[in-house]
Design an enzyme around this catalytic site. Structure first.
Site, mmCIF file in Angstrom:
data_model
loop_
_atom_site.group_PDB
_atom_site.id
_atom_site.type_symbol
_atom_site.label_atom_id
_atom_site.label_comp_id
_atom_site.label_asym_id
_atom_site.label_seq_id
_atom_site.Cartn_x
_atom_site.Cartn_y
_atom_site.Cartn_z
ATOM 1 N N LYS A 4 0.832 -1.184 0.000
ATOM 2 C CA LYS A 4 0.000 0.000 0.000
ATOM 3 C C LYS A 4 0.875 1.246 0.000
ATOM 4 C CE LYS A 4 -1.589 1.853 3.578
ATOM 5 N NZ LYS A 4 -1.365 2.539 4.858
ATOM 6 N N ASP A 21 -2.619 -6.090 2.196
ATOM 7 C CA ASP A 21 -3.194 -5.319 3.291
ATOM 8 C C ASP A 21 -2.785 -6.088 4.537
ATOM 9 O OD1 ASP A 21 -4.829 -4.472 5.424
ATOM 10 O OD2 ASP A 21 -6.250 -3.624 3.997
ATOM 11 N N HIS A 22 -1.801 -5.582 5.253
ATOM 12 C CA HIS A 22 -1.180 -6.435 6.277
ATOM 13 C C HIS A 22 -2.157 -6.809 7.398
ATOM 14 C CE1 HIS A 22 -0.524 -2.711 8.582
ATOM 15 N NE2 HIS A 22 -0.270 -3.454 9.623
ATOM 16 N N LYS A 62 -3.052 -10.669 10.105
ATOM 17 C CA LYS A 62 -3.034 -10.759 11.570
ATOM 18 C C LYS A 62 -3.843 -11.975 12.021
ATOM 19 C CE LYS A 62 -2.591 -5.752 12.246
ATOM 20 N NZ LYS A 62 -1.399 -5.432 13.017
ATOM 21 N N ASP A 119 -5.104 6.303 4.796
ATOM 22 C CA ASP A 119 -4.067 5.474 5.410
ATOM 23 C C ASP A 119 -4.658 4.256 6.129
ATOM 24 O OD1 ASP A 119 -1.274 5.111 6.144
ATOM 25 O OD2 ASP A 119 -1.852 5.638 8.190
ATOM 26 N N HIS A 138 -7.490 -1.030 5.814
ATOM 27 C CA HIS A 138 -7.585 -1.911 6.979
ATOM 28 C C HIS A 138 -8.991 -1.950 7.577
ATOM 29 C CE1 HIS A 138 -3.390 -1.671 6.354
ATOM 30 N NE2 HIS A 138 -3.136 -0.616 7.102
ATOM 31 N N LYS A 182 -4.324 8.907 15.201
ATOM 32 C CA LYS A 182 -2.956 8.882 15.710
ATOM 33 C C LYS A 182 -2.922 9.603 17.062
ATOM 34 C CE LYS A 182 -0.669 7.445 11.885
ATOM 35 N NZ LYS A 182 -0.076 6.107 11.846
ATOM 36 N N LYS A 223 -3.212 2.406 22.364
ATOM 37 C CA LYS A 223 -3.262 1.598 21.148
ATOM 38 C C LYS A 223 -4.308 0.522 21.370
ATOM 39 C CE LYS A 223 -0.473 -1.503 18.256
ATOM 40 N NZ LYS A 223 -0.440 -0.910 16.932
HETATM 41 C C1 BG6 Z 1 -0.120 1.220 8.134
HETATM 42 C C2 BG6 Z 1 -0.280 2.715 8.153
HETATM 43 O O1 BG6 Z 1 -0.750 0.690 7.002
HETATM 44 O O2 BG6 Z 1 -0.703 0.669 9.295
HETATM 45 C C3 BG6 Z 1 0.354 3.292 9.410
HETATM 46 O O3 BG6 Z 1 0.333 3.284 7.026
HETATM 47 C C4 BG6 Z 1 -0.210 2.615 10.635
HETATM 48 O O4 BG6 Z 1 0.133 4.696 9.495
HETATM 49 C C5 BG6 Z 1 -0.112 1.104 10.491
HETATM 50 O O5 BG6 Z 1 0.527 3.049 11.758
HETATM 51 C C6 BG6 Z 1 -0.822 0.405 11.633
HETATM 52 O O6 BG6 Z 1 -0.506 -0.936 11.588
HETATM 53 P P1 BG6 Z 1 -0.559 -1.815 12.909
HETATM 54 O O7 BG6 Z 1 -0.274 -3.198 12.421
HETATM 55 O O8 BG6 Z 1 0.474 -1.266 13.839
HETATM 56 O O9 BG6 Z 1 -1.940 -1.646 13.459
#
Ligand code: BG6
Length: 494
Positions: free
Chosen positions: A152, A181-182, A186, A239, A244, A344, A349
């Site tokens: 991405k 899309d990582h 998960k 983003d 996601h 952010k 988190k």
């Molecule tokens: C990324 C974004 O795709 O995902 C980042 O570009 C974000 O801005 C990140 O911090 C969040 O990933 P994770 O796995 O930490 O939730």
């Protein structure tokens, strides 16, 4: 079963993503004995490195970011025997022949034709030209073994995503293209499918008759982490929401797949995206809220405001927080709001999905028995906690009939290092040629379609009240108002 012999070419081999995520993921797969018997990893970049220096650089990354630490140096040595560096100017057409030569050499050495994977971990503006050059190699015509992985952001809006899809599908077959899309890698995200479709318990109540509303939160406590140059042209909606969060929404809302075939799962997900009610631009202010953080304090440390960050315009209209209310117009979800938010520098988190069930139809207990009837709730915590909680009413022990909400919790054991990271799962899938957890062309475009009215409205109307939230908070007040108008409140996990 390990995947077949593979060569991974990583464009952006000297870059950050490879250093923090890709090499550590490959190394962990290696330690867990998931890498093929025959494999090679070739970092490609413009920086000058000898193989030795390159390996040293990546080893530093492993020390910092690997899930599993090397027990002995020999693990590193063994792994790095498979790692090479190729200095190559992505703009120089002639140098691509060196890639083909490398593949020929390995093919001879191994006696098999390997999978050839091109991983483009580069700035988005470089993707089209690299893809085009690769497309000229004969190698790329081998549909079953040559693959290209695209990181991405996939486009900047619907039009650019469409153009990029056109370009890629002109050069490669769809089954060769792996759009990452990582979040889909998960463990806890994949577990949503297990929860929903491996149990008969939830399905009967998983619809508008029993569910009042759904919330999806992806709150981050980090700020820009030096990515101002990228983020300034992106913002929270592009983003996090376009990819996601909409993917999480698809997992929660999709119909049951008939099989676990990659296209079957992706068809069911794309149906959700296509059923999301399109927002009219004049209604955007009622359905979406944006925020930007100012200067303040985060866990005792002073932090600068977004507009003072490096690479950011001092009058920047870019949002670092977004909340949206969606509806899905199909039989299952008619009238059930999906509230999503991300930001952010938030208080903590926490990525989680909450399914809020409707109230009990009537309440026979004395009114003093419980403070609230709104007890039935299922929460899927994606990270950092990895659990599933069901909240229900229980009798408080004692002589009176008093009720209290209690939680029944299933927790993944996240105290040790056994849970693979998203990139491990995804890289393994690429080597195996399984595209289930990757984005298909139409999915990406449908997701852009969903957010375009919001993007366009926000781009044309500059926010007057930025910054509008402080670090270490839960975002702007308007976001609370968005959900309060419907009689609800955001659910923050304790
Ligand atoms: C990324 C974004 O795709 O995902 C980042 O570009 C974000 O801005 C990140 O911090 C969040 O990933 P994770 O796995 O930490 O939730």
């Amino acid at each position: 079963k390990r995947p077949p012999a593979s060569i991974l070419f990583i464009f952006g081999g000297s870059g950050d993503l490879n250093y923090r995520k890709l090499t550590p993921a490959l190394y962990n797969l290696f330690l867990d004995e998931w890498m093929p018997d025959q494999f090679a990893i070739v970092g490609i970049g413009r920086t000058e490195y000898s193989d030795e220096k390159y390996r040293g650089h990546l080893q530093e990354g492993l020390d910092k970011f690997s899930r599993r630490k090397a027990e002995t140096d020999s693990h590193y040595q063994e792994f790095f025997q498979h790692v090479n560096y190729l200095q190559l100017d992505a703009g120089d057409i002639a140098s691509y022949q060196r890639i083909a030569d490398y593949v020929c050499k390995k093919e001879e050495e191994w006696g098999v034709h390997p999978n050839v994977i091109f991983y483009l971990a580069v700035a988005p503006q470089l993707v089209p030209s690299i893809a085009q050059e690769l497309g000229t190699l004969n190698l790329c015509k081998e549909k079953n073994t040559t693959r290209i992985v695209i990181e991405k952001p996939f486009g900047h809006d619907l039009e650019s995503a469409h153009e990029l899809n056109d370009l890629l599908t002109g050069l490669f077959a769809e089954e060769q293209i792996f759009r990452i899309d990582h979040y889909l890698g998960k463990e806890t995200v994949q577990n949503i499918l297990a929860l929903r479709f491996a149990n008969a318990l939830f399905e009967p109540v998983w619809n508008r008759h029993y569910i009042d509303h759904i919330q999806i939160t992806a709150a981050e406590s980090v700020g820009l982490e030096g990515r101002g140059g990228y983020y300034e042209h992106s913002g929270a909606l592009r983003d996090m929401v376009q990819n996601h969060i909409l993917q999480l929404m698809c997992m929660v809302a999709m119909e049951a797949p008939v099989s676990f075939d990659a296209n079957e799962i992706r068809n069911k997900k794309v149906d959700v995206l296509n059923a999301i009610r399109p927002l009219k631009k004049e209604d955007v202010h009622e359905y979406a809220v944006r925020g930007q953080y100012g200067a303040g304090w985060m866990k005792g440390k002073q932090v600068t405001g977004y507009r003072e960050e490096k690479g950011v315009n001092p009058q920047s209209p870019t949002e670092t927080y977004a909340a949206v209310k969606f509806f899905i117009d199909n039989w299952r979800w008619q009238g059930v709001p999906f509230y999503v938010r991300t930001g952010k520098l938030m208080h903590q988190k926490s990525t989680h999905i909450t399914i809020q069930f409707k109230d009990a139809p009537t309440f026979a207990f004395p009114s003093e028995a419980a403070e609230s009837w709104r007890s039935n709730r299922l929460t899927i915590s994606i990270q950092p906690e990895m659990d599933i909680r069901i909240r229900f009413q229980a009798k408080r022990p004692g002589q009176t009939m008093s009720l209290d909400p209690v939680n029944m919790t299933f927790t993944y054991d996240n105290s040790d290092d056994h849970t693979p990271e998203a990139y491990e799962t995804l890289l393994l899938d690429v080597m195996e040629g399984d595209a289930t957890l990757f984005m298909r062309a139409d999915q990406v475009e449908s997701a852009w379609k969903v957010i375009m009215p919001i993007l366009e409205t926000w781009e044309n109307r500059h926010p007057v009240d930025f910054p509008n939230y402080v670090p270490d908070s839960w975002g702007p007040e308007d976001a609370d108002a968005l959900i309060a108008r419907d009689g609800h409140a955001w659910i923050n996990l304790p």
